[in-house]
Design a protein around this motif. Structure first.
Motif, PDB file in Angstrom:
ATOM      1  N   CYS A  98       0.839  -1.208   0.000  1.00  0.00           N
ATOM      2  CA  CYS A  98       0.000   0.000   0.000  1.00  0.00           C
ATOM      3  C   CYS A  98       0.871   1.254   0.000  1.00  0.00           C
ATOM      4  CB  CYS A  98      -0.931   0.010   1.214  1.00  0.00           C
ATOM      5  SG  CYS A  98      -2.320  -1.133   1.108  1.00  0.00           S
ATOM      6  N   GLN A  99       1.899   1.258   0.835  1.00  0.00           N
ATOM      7  CA  GLN A  99       2.814   2.394   0.872  1.00  0.00           C
ATOM      8  C   GLN A  99       3.467   2.605  -0.483  1.00  0.00           C
ATOM      9  OE1 GLN A  99       5.414   1.227   4.068  1.00  0.00           O
ATOM     10  NE2 GLN A  99       4.259   2.385   5.590  1.00  0.00           N
ATOM     11  N   LYS A 100       3.879   1.498  -1.104  1.00  0.00           N
ATOM     12  CA  LYS A 100       4.552   1.592  -2.398  1.00  0.00           C
ATOM     13  C   LYS A 100       3.615   2.133  -3.477  1.00  0.00           C
ATOM     14  CE  LYS A 100       5.779  -2.299  -4.373  1.00  0.00           C
ATOM     15  NZ  LYS A 100       6.575  -3.522  -4.642  1.00  0.00           N
ATOM     16  N   LEU A 101       2.370   1.659  -3.468  1.00  0.00           N
ATOM     17  CA  LEU A 101       1.404   2.128  -4.462  1.00  0.00           C
ATOM     18  C   LEU A 101       1.113   3.617  -4.308  1.00  0.00           C
ATOM     19  CD1 LEU A 101      -1.067  -0.900  -4.465  1.00  0.00           C
ATOM     20  CD2 LEU A 101       0.390  -0.157  -6.359  1.00  0.00           C
ATOM     21  N   ILE A 102       0.966   4.069  -3.058  1.00  0.00           N
ATOM     22  CA  ILE A 102       0.713   5.496  -2.816  1.00  0.00           C
ATOM     23  C   ILE A 102       1.939   6.320  -3.229  1.00  0.00           C
ATOM     24  CG2 ILE A 102       0.359   7.226  -1.006  1.00  0.00           C
ATOM     25  CD1 ILE A 102      -1.381   5.128   0.436  1.00  0.00           C
ATOM     26  N   ARG A 103       3.121   5.805  -2.890  1.00  0.00           N
ATOM     27  CA  ARG A 103       4.365   6.518  -3.216  1.00  0.00           C
ATOM     28  C   ARG A 103       4.567   6.625  -4.719  1.00  0.00           C
ATOM     29  NH1 ARG A 103       7.285   3.657  -0.139  1.00  0.00           N
ATOM     30  NH2 ARG A 103       8.008   2.114  -1.637  1.00  0.00           N
ATOM     31  N   ARG A 104       4.205   5.583  -5.441  1.00  0.00           N
ATOM     32  CA  ARG A 104       4.444   5.561  -6.888  1.00  0.00           C
ATOM     33  C   ARG A 104       3.318   6.195  -7.693  1.00  0.00           C
ATOM     34  NH1 ARG A 104       7.294  -0.345  -8.079  1.00  0.00           N
ATOM     35  NH2 ARG A 104       9.052  -0.073  -6.640  1.00  0.00           N
ATOM     36  N   HIS A 105       2.297   6.679  -7.008  1.00  0.00           N
ATOM     37  CA  HIS A 105       1.193   7.358  -7.704  1.00  0.00           C
ATOM     38  C   HIS A 105       0.969   8.753  -7.124  1.00  0.00           C
ATOM     39  CE1 HIS A 105       0.445   3.156  -8.805  1.00  0.00           C
ATOM     40  NE2 HIS A 105      -0.222   3.621  -9.852  1.00  0.00           N
ATOM     41  N   PRO A 106       1.994   9.597  -7.157  1.00  0.00           N
ATOM     42  CA  PRO A 106       1.821  10.954  -6.627  1.00  0.00           C
ATOM     43  C   PRO A 106       0.795  11.744  -7.439  1.00  0.00           C
ATOM     44  CG  PRO A 106       3.870  10.782  -7.847  1.00  0.00           C
ATOM     45  CD  PRO A 106       3.361   9.381  -7.678  1.00  0.00           C
ATOM     46  N   HIS A 107       0.604  11.345  -8.691  1.00  0.00           N
ATOM     47  CA  HIS A 107      -0.376  12.015  -9.546  1.00  0.00           C
ATOM     48  C   HIS A 107      -1.808  11.646  -9.166  1.00  0.00           C
ATOM     49  CE1 HIS A 107       0.908   8.177 -11.141  1.00  0.00           C
ATOM     50  NE2 HIS A 107      -0.180   8.083 -11.877  1.00  0.00           N
ATOM     51  N   VAL A 108      -1.963  10.619  -8.318  1.00  0.00           N
ATOM     52  CA  VAL A 108      -3.292  10.211  -7.845  1.00  0.00           C
ATOM     53  C   VAL A 108      -3.489  10.609  -6.388  1.00  0.00           C
ATOM     54  CG1 VAL A 108      -4.853   8.270  -7.427  1.00  0.00           C
ATOM     55  CG2 VAL A 108      -3.356   8.253  -9.444  1.00  0.00           C
ATOM     56  N   PHE A 109      -2.481  10.343  -5.561  1.00  0.00           N
ATOM     57  CA  PHE A 109      -2.616  10.550  -4.122  1.00  0.00           C
ATOM     58  C   PHE A 109      -1.895  11.791  -3.608  1.00  0.00           C
ATOM     59  CE2 PHE A 109      -2.946   5.893  -4.763  1.00  0.00           C
ATOM     60  CZ  PHE A 109      -4.246   5.727  -4.296  1.00  0.00           C
ATOM     61  N   GLY A 110      -1.199  12.515  -4.468  1.00  0.00           N
ATOM     62  CA  GLY A 110      -0.453  13.684  -4.024  1.00  0.00           C
ATOM     63  C   GLY A 110      -1.323  14.917  -3.843  1.00  0.00           C
ATOM     64  N   GLY A 111      -0.713  15.966  -3.351  1.00  0.00           N
ATOM     65  CA  GLY A 111      -1.424  17.227  -3.144  1.00  0.00           C
ATOM     66  C   GLY A 111      -1.191  18.198  -4.282  1.00  0.00           C
ATOM     67  N   GLN A 112      -1.220  19.485  -3.958  1.00  0.00           N
ATOM     68  CA  GLN A 112      -1.092  20.527  -4.966  1.00  0.00           C
ATOM     69  C   GLN A 112       0.251  20.480  -5.679  1.00  0.00           C
ATOM     70  OE1 GLN A 112      -3.315  22.691  -6.137  1.00  0.00           O
ATOM     71  NE2 GLN A 112      -4.893  21.799  -4.820  1.00  0.00           N
TER      72      GLN A 112
END
Length: 296
Positions: free
Chosen positions: A121-135
């Motif tokens: 889960c951490q890896k998926l969030i880290r590798r998808h900053p365009h989905v889970f990232g902020g501004q």
């Protein structure tokens, strides 16, 4: 994992009007809980002797077999079969995780099942900053227009954030990959570094060059040299197919299935007519092969 961070990321991605843990998530969690408990029961003293005897190393073949069976089911487009095989794959992965969990509790080298799940889960969030990232990731998202645009982003995250940069880019390809898959992965890795033919025609010329070298080695009568040149030819053929936009592994798998189907037909026809399968009936077998091509 930072639970608050995880839920916050998922909530933003799904929309403020949807809870990060809804009924579907709850049912999936309950189903995995049952699977996990089954794995623990089978490994317990009151469980199954076979399951207790297994180790992560002994389960390697099962993991490979279940993966290929799953790929077959997906290729067939049979949802029921895919459901069954994916379930088997889930179970085998869970069983191996349970073993490592036991090792950790016993003071050995191990990890918990939740460690493995939290890690991915951490890896998926880290590798998808365009989905889970902020501004600050908004510009990154705007630059991504297709799946191909995402691949360089992942490579950069692997190297710069996860520290996976190695002496050679090919080191990340698993050593135990089958030769065909390994060749394909090597070529993909090298192409990302610019080491690639400008177009498929260049790869075709290289393949033809390697074929001529196979013929030359054949005339020499040197078995070792012939094997080497055959390897070079196969490697170049994989590269050419890959540059055509075709997955060589899936293409060869399809050819194997087609050959099996057609040759089975040939054998069946020979048995029906009482013909022996040998050189003396090669022409008849060719006829049956052509019949199979027209029918199958």
């Amino acid at each position: 994992m930072d639970d608050a961070l995880e839920k916050s990321c998922v909530l933003k991605a799904r929309g403020n009007d949807i809870l990060p843990f809804d009924g579907k998530s709850e049912r999936a969690a309950a189903a995995f809980c049952r699977l996990f408990e089954l794995a623990r029961i089978l490994r317990s003293k009151e469980g199954c002797p076979w399951d207790r005897e297994q180790t992560p190393r002994s389960m390697r073949s099962a993991l490979i077999e279940e993966t290929f069976e799953t790929v077959d089911a997906v290729s067939e487009g049979d949802a029921e079969h895919a459901k069954e095989e994916l379930g088997d794959l889930f179970f085998n992965a869970t069983l191996v995780c349970t073993m490592f969990d036991e090792y950790g509790q016993e003071g050995g080298q191990g990890f918990s099942v939740e460690d493995a799940l939290d890690g991915v889960c951490q890896k998926l969030i880290r590798r998808h900053p365009h989905v889970f990232g902020g501004q600050k990731e908004a510009a990154v998202k705007e630059a991504l227009h297709s799946g191909k645009d995402v691949l360089p982003l992942w490579d950069k995250i692997k190297e710069d954030v996860e520290g996976r940069k190695s002496d050679c880019v090919l080191d990340s390809v698993p050593k135990e990959y089958p030769p065909l898959l390994k060749a394909c992965k090597y070529q993909k890795k090298a192409s990302k570094k610019g080491f690639v033919w400008p177009d498929a025609d260049g790869a075709l010329c290289k393949m033809e060059e390697e074929l001529s070298e196979v013929k030359s080695a054949l005339s020499e009568g040197d078995a070792s040299h012939l094997e080497e040149e055959c390897g070079d030819f196969l490697f170049s053929a994989v590269n050419y197919v890959r540059m055509l936009g075709v997955d060589p592994v899936l293409a060869l798998n399809g050819a194997n299935k087609k050959f099996y189907s057609r040759f089975s037909y040939v054998q069946k026809k020979c048995e029906e007519l009482g013909l022996s399968q040998g050189a003396e009936n090669l022409e008849r077998m060719k006829d049956f092969w052509n019949e199979a091509k027209a029918k199958l």
